[in-house]
Design a protein around this motif. Structure first.
Motif, mmCIF file in Angstrom:
data_model
loop_
_atom_site.group_PDB
_atom_site.id
_atom_site.type_symbol
_atom_site.label_atom_id
_atom_site.label_comp_id
_atom_site.label_asym_id
_atom_site.label_seq_id
_atom_site.Cartn_x
_atom_site.Cartn_y
_atom_site.Cartn_z
ATOM 1 N N LEU A 10 20.593 -120.646 -42.245
ATOM 2 C CA LEU A 10 19.351 -119.939 -41.963
ATOM 3 C C LEU A 10 19.322 -118.608 -42.698
ATOM 4 O O LEU A 10 20.356 -117.965 -42.862
ATOM 5 N N ASP A 11 18.123 -118.186 -43.065
ATOM 6 C CA ASP A 11 17.998 -116.838 -43.609
ATOM 7 C C ASP A 11 17.776 -115.870 -42.443
ATOM 8 O O ASP A 11 17.760 -116.271 -41.284
ATOM 9 N N SER A 13 15.182 -114.145 -41.355
ATOM 10 C CA SER A 13 13.983 -114.325 -40.532
ATOM 11 C C SER A 13 14.106 -115.549 -39.633
ATOM 12 O O SER A 13 13.683 -115.518 -38.477
ATOM 13 N N GLU A 14 14.684 -116.620 -40.135
ATOM 14 C CA GLU A 14 14.879 -117.818 -39.325
ATOM 15 C C GLU A 14 15.881 -117.553 -38.201
ATOM 16 O O GLU A 14 15.697 -118.011 -37.076
ATOM 17 N N TYR A 15 16.927 -116.792 -38.517
ATOM 18 C CA TYR A 15 17.927 -116.440 -37.523
ATOM 19 C C TYR A 15 17.291 -115.656 -36.375
ATOM 20 O O TYR A 15 17.515 -115.952 -35.200
ATOM 21 N N SER A 16 16.462 -114.670 -36.711
ATOM 22 C CA SER A 16 15.825 -113.865 -35.662
ATOM 23 C C SER A 16 14.813 -114.689 -34.870
ATOM 24 O O SER A 16 14.655 -114.478 -33.661
ATOM 25 N N ARG A 17 14.149 -115.646 -35.499
ATOM 26 C CA ARG A 17 13.217 -116.524 -34.778
ATOM 27 C C ARG A 17 13.940 -117.389 -33.758
ATOM 28 O O ARG A 17 13.450 -117.602 -32.644
ATOM 29 N N VAL A 18 15.099 -117.900 -34.132
ATOM 30 C CA VAL A 18 15.867 -118.728 -33.196
ATOM 31 C C VAL A 18 16.315 -117.903 -31.999
ATOM 32 O O VAL A 18 16.182 -118.339 -30.852
ATOM 33 N N SER A 21 13.306 -117.205 -29.821
ATOM 34 C CA SER A 21 12.869 -118.404 -29.110
ATOM 35 C C SER A 21 13.785 -118.722 -27.936
ATOM 36 O O SER A 21 13.320 -119.113 -26.854
#
Length: 59
Positions: A10-11, A13-18, A21
């Motif tokens: 994950l980059d 932004s994806e890491y922070s989204r997970v 969530s």
């Protein structure tokens, strides 16, 4: 039987989204009065996971 291991790449932004969530899921479960043990375990595993930099090349 041995459990299968999964790898996520994950980059930032994806890491922070997970993370966001999982926290939202935990909050909604707490509002409903349900157990949050499973979400807590995943959140701990996810935050303690080793981060690795990789180079992605598009052909």
């Amino acid at each position: 039987m041995k459990e299968a291991k999964y790898h996520l790449y994950l980059d930032d932004s994806e890491y922070s989204r997970v993370i966001h969530s999982l926290i939202c899921l935990k909050n909604s479960l707490m509002e409903q009065g349900r157990y949050t043990d499973a979400v807590d375990e995943v959140l701990i595993k996810f935050t303690k996971a080793r981060k690795k930099r990789i180079v992605v090349r598009y052909i």
